[in-house]
Design a protein around this motif. Sequence first.
Motif, PDB file in Angstrom:
ATOM      1  N   UNK A 280       1.017  -1.183   0.419  1.00 40.34           N
ATOM      2  CA  UNK A 280      -0.215  -0.193  -0.038  1.00 40.34           C
ATOM      3  C   UNK A 280       0.426   1.704   0.342  1.00 40.34           C
ATOM      4  N   UNK A 281       1.958   1.181   0.853  1.00 39.50           N
ATOM      5  CA  UNK A 281       2.908   2.382   0.541  1.00 39.50           C
ATOM      6  C   UNK A 281       3.287   2.632  -0.394  1.00 39.50           C
ATOM      7  N   UNK A 282       4.187   1.401  -1.272  1.00 43.34           N
ATOM      8  CA  UNK A 282       4.594   0.997  -2.396  1.00 43.34           C
ATOM      9  C   UNK A 282       3.282   2.016  -3.187  1.00 43.34           C
ATOM     10  N   UNK A 283       2.215   1.794  -3.790  1.00 44.63           N
ATOM     11  CA  UNK A 283       1.300   2.456  -4.321  1.00 44.63           C
ATOM     12  C   UNK A 283       1.130   3.941  -4.033  1.00 44.63           C
ATOM     13  N   UNK A 284       0.820   4.250  -2.857  1.00 42.19           N
ATOM     14  CA  UNK A 284       1.341   5.309  -2.734  1.00 42.19           C
ATOM     15  C   UNK A 284       1.553   6.401  -3.569  1.00 42.19           C
ATOM     16  N   UNK A 285       3.142   5.605  -2.842  1.00 46.31           N
ATOM     17  CA  UNK A 285       4.041   6.143  -3.427  1.00 46.31           C
ATOM     18  C   UNK A 285       4.279   6.939  -4.597  1.00 46.31           C
TER      19      UNK A 285
END
Length: 124
Positions: A75-80
């Motif tokens: 989720x953090x990778x996608x948000x970034x």
Amino acid sequence: MARPKKWRKVCYLPKQNRFGPLMEGKLPKDTINMTIDEYETIRLIDLEMFTQEDCAKQMKIARTTVQKIYNGARQKLADSLVNGKLLIIAGGEYEICDGMENFCICSRCHKHRCALASRDQSEN
């Protein structure tokens, strides 16, 4: 009283710990913080092609914990990526693998153990 968290075994630290949009001279205002153990689950599952169960054995934690860490990291990778936020990889509850423990199945530690075993055999 809360149960103490387990230290997660990590074999690699990232070569770079900051990723984000390329902007001339300024950093994005929004940042995402990813822990080292989140980074390790991404590395093991997506790059090394480990199953979640193998990843759990490698990191010495429960498979359900790996699943939770992995989902959060994705989720953090996608948000970034989608929102152009700076990703910083640092912190977390981890310890670096010394490559000498029997549980370790990563290529780095396996190679390290093989090199030590070869050296020990040649000395005898």
